[in-house]
Design an enzyme around this catalytic site. Sequence first.
Site, mmCIF file in Angstrom:
data_model
loop_
_atom_site.group_PDB
_atom_site.id
_atom_site.type_symbol
_atom_site.label_atom_id
_atom_site.label_comp_id
_atom_site.label_asym_id
_atom_site.label_seq_id
_atom_site.Cartn_x
_atom_site.Cartn_y
_atom_site.Cartn_z
ATOM 1 N N ASP A 136 64.535 -4.385 42.623
ATOM 2 C CA ASP A 136 64.577 -4.004 44.609
ATOM 3 C C ASP A 136 63.959 -2.278 44.866
ATOM 4 O O ASP A 136 64.549 -1.623 43.595
ATOM 5 C CB ASP A 136 65.420 -4.369 44.862
ATOM 6 C CG ASP A 136 65.310 -3.680 46.495
ATOM 7 O OD1 ASP A 136 63.977 -4.020 47.177
ATOM 8 O OD2 ASP A 136 66.141 -3.587 47.196
ATOM 9 N N ASN B 49 62.653 -1.173 46.963
ATOM 10 C CA ASN B 49 62.874 -0.096 48.640
ATOM 11 C C ASN B 49 64.023 -0.145 48.971
ATOM 12 O O ASN B 49 64.419 -0.280 50.355
ATOM 13 C CB ASN B 49 61.599 -0.316 49.503
ATOM 14 C CG ASN B 49 61.906 -1.973 49.128
ATOM 15 O OD1 ASN B 49 62.207 -2.548 48.900
ATOM 16 N ND2 ASN B 49 60.845 -2.145 49.887
ATOM 17 N N ASP C 77 65.720 -2.685 50.519
ATOM 18 C CA ASP C 77 65.926 -4.021 50.687
ATOM 19 C C ASP C 77 66.731 -5.197 51.030
ATOM 20 O O ASP C 77 67.098 -6.017 51.198
ATOM 21 C CB ASP C 77 64.835 -4.409 51.474
ATOM 22 C CG ASP C 77 63.962 -5.058 50.474
ATOM 23 O OD1 ASP C 77 63.941 -5.054 49.640
ATOM 24 O OD2 ASP C 77 62.971 -5.717 50.857
ATOM 25 N N ASP D 237 61.174 -7.231 44.465
ATOM 26 C CA ASP D 237 59.802 -6.444 45.017
ATOM 27 C C ASP D 237 58.175 -6.290 43.838
ATOM 28 O O ASP D 237 59.023 -6.145 42.826
ATOM 29 C CB ASP D 237 59.518 -6.101 45.901
ATOM 30 C CG ASP D 237 59.924 -4.155 45.631
ATOM 31 O OD1 ASP D 237 59.710 -4.049 44.479
ATOM 32 O OD2 ASP D 237 60.921 -3.569 45.542
ATOM 33 N N ASP E 70 52.941 -19.086 39.777
ATOM 34 C CA ASP E 70 53.455 -20.887 39.830
ATOM 35 C C ASP E 70 52.213 -21.400 41.215
ATOM 36 O O ASP E 70 51.929 -20.879 41.981
ATOM 37 C CB ASP E 70 54.404 -20.371 40.718
ATOM 38 C CG ASP E 70 55.713 -21.613 40.415
ATOM 39 O OD1 ASP E 70 55.608 -22.766 40.324
ATOM 40 O OD2 ASP E 70 56.204 -20.435 39.939
ATOM 41 N N ASP F 7 53.783 -26.448 39.753
ATOM 42 C CA ASP F 7 54.494 -26.987 39.927
ATOM 43 C C ASP F 7 54.522 -28.874 40.425
ATOM 44 O O ASP F 7 53.573 -28.936 40.777
ATOM 45 C CB ASP F 7 55.104 -26.422 41.230
ATOM 46 C CG ASP F 7 57.022 -26.902 41.818
ATOM 47 O OD1 ASP F 7 57.648 -26.056 41.481
ATOM 48 O OD2 ASP F 7 56.874 -26.936 42.828
ATOM 49 N N GLU G 42 54.738 -28.520 35.232
ATOM 50 C CA GLU G 42 56.549 -28.747 35.299
ATOM 51 C C GLU G 42 56.248 -30.605 34.941
ATOM 52 O O GLU G 42 54.911 -31.040 36.287
ATOM 53 C CB GLU G 42 57.222 -28.337 36.518
ATOM 54 C CG GLU G 42 58.261 -28.604 36.617
ATOM 55 C CD GLU G 42 59.020 -28.557 37.429
ATOM 56 O OE1 GLU G 42 59.733 -28.936 38.029
ATOM 57 O OE2 GLU G 42 58.131 -28.291 39.110
ATOM 58 N N HIS H 124 64.473 -20.965 36.407
ATOM 59 C CA HIS H 124 65.082 -20.411 37.802
ATOM 60 C C HIS H 124 65.702 -21.519 37.901
ATOM 61 O O HIS H 124 66.174 -21.514 39.420
ATOM 62 C CB HIS H 124 63.973 -20.183 39.076
ATOM 63 C CG HIS H 124 62.683 -20.777 38.628
ATOM 64 N ND1 HIS H 124 61.802 -21.223 37.299
ATOM 65 C CD2 HIS H 124 62.476 -21.667 40.052
ATOM 66 C CE1 HIS H 124 60.964 -22.250 38.008
ATOM 67 N NE2 HIS H 124 61.533 -22.493 39.995
ATOM 68 N N ASP H 125 65.647 -22.676 37.518
ATOM 69 C CA ASP H 125 65.689 -24.226 38.189
ATOM 70 C C ASP H 125 67.240 -24.770 37.477
ATOM 71 O O ASP H 125 67.782 -25.929 37.681
ATOM 72 C CB ASP H 125 65.712 -25.204 38.194
ATOM 73 C CG ASP H 125 64.072 -24.962 39.155
ATOM 74 O OD1 ASP H 125 63.732 -24.436 40.222
ATOM 75 O OD2 ASP H 125 62.719 -25.841 39.002
#
Length: 561
Positions: free
Chosen positions: A21, A23, A25, A29, A98, A199, A256, A328-329
Amino acid sequence: MKRKWWHDKVAYQIYPKSFLDTNGDGIGDLRGIISKLDYLKELGVDIIWLSPIYKSPFVDQGYDIADYYAIAEEFGTMEEFDELLAEAKKRNMYIIMDLVINHCSDKHEWFRKALADPDGEYADYFYFRKGKNGNPPSNYRSYFGGSCWEPVPGTDKYYFHMFAKEQPDLNWENPKLRQELYNMVNWWLEKGLAGFRIDAIINIKKNLEFPDFEPDGTDGMAGCWKMVESVDGVGEFLEDLKKNTFQKHDAFTVAEVFNMKEGELPQFIGEDGHFSTIFDFSAHSLSDGEHGWYDAPQVDFKKWRETVLNSQLEVQKSGFEANIIENHDEPRGASRFLPEYARTPAGTKMLGTVSILLRGIPFIYQGQEIGMQNAVWNSIEEYDDISTKDQYHIAREAGLSDEEALEVCGRMSRDNARTPVQWSDKENAGFTTGTPWLKVNSNYKEINVESQEKDADSVLNYYRKLVALRKSAEYREVFTYGEFAPAYENTETIMAYYRVDENKRMLVAANFGKEVAEVKLEYPVKRVVLSNQESAAKEKMQKPEQTLKLVSCEVIVLECE
Ligand code: GLC
Ligand code: CA
């Protein structure tokens, strides 16, 4: 076999929300990604896969797309994306995105229009069906829990969704919808994308009768994947997609694909296959529970070894698969595939070595290169992931206590991979100056990039050497195209294999056991090319012996006669 530009590449997956990140938040990003391109280049990465960065309500963290032509504000702007493309190109790196086209978000314009006019043109972009005797059209359970059918307000119809109800499935039978998707794919490819990670693509073919299946749970429903497994004809859609898009651009595609049918692999990844490659999930499927995460078995070393070896032997008959330890899964690979005593820097290097030198395209998941591990989760509220919440619920329903259900989620949750990348030992692991959207793993003071940069012996510096070896002028050929052959499969604790071509014979051997292991070498050793135990390697190099002795968690890569 025809050689392709991507055969010898090394890929890296970025989960943008958790990468860096810039900025404050609390959300990673595009600026953060751009600022780390040199870091990735130094690691030896060629292809970068970005998990979805399109405009989205983030019900399923961006896998619910509201606008395929827009960058999510949270991540930045289209100008910044173009800058990322240009900066990657300068470094001879490729960006893939993706491609989520089995479903979109319920906030997508198409779905809004469909709801506004349930008999109109856009309703046919989705599956709108009448119920049966006051019930939904079929008894399918969605992947994230509950029925696959959700009422269309103000009608006697339901719409179909295999994932969350905010992710309506797109009707691939409709040629107009297909054309809209192809236009979009080509638009991105023309912009300079090198390809896509695709995906849930096997799910695009439905059995239009939507027949009921034998219930497999106390909820009276059956997993919707049963319909996916029982229907034929997805190949026609996939060929149509390929011919109208990827093929024209020589794009790299990695799909996938679960629930493939027996014997279909050549159609997917062969010379003229639907895709360049697909992920090898065979080792991950070893911990599929029968009813959910709560009855998921722990990974057993011998089963894991057999699965990986067999998969390699099978795949090399047809093409290349993409090899992963985690994504990520999935939970972190170091926590899943290593026994407790091996969850150390040495063990992590060992696991990385046996994975990255397999035949296929290695995909490193962000943080894997520093040995990130599963986090410790104290309550269900700490999680963000929709699937974890569902699995917690399933575990509780099955009679597990809160503590037991949390233990299960701690082991299996997708959020284990989604905690922010640990850049330093500063506040929030240097990921953000604000409040991170998902908590930082509490071990960031021990495991982080900055400290590993300074340590010649760190996991990070080892990964750099490992990737460099795979891509080196001398060994690139054998590690890319060399045949795969298992070795020492009958030992208790050694995972080993050869990579062999006309000029070279490489042996990769690792001892996953707690004790020292010894095997007889089958070929004289020419050179030790990599080891995670430097002193041992030196000794072996001086007097290559007939026996190979490996201490616990030792891995060695040998060039043999
Ligand atoms: C894929 C993605 C996963 C997502 C699902 C629905 O499995 O990897 O993150 O939840 O598809 O799009
Ligand atoms: Ca940000």
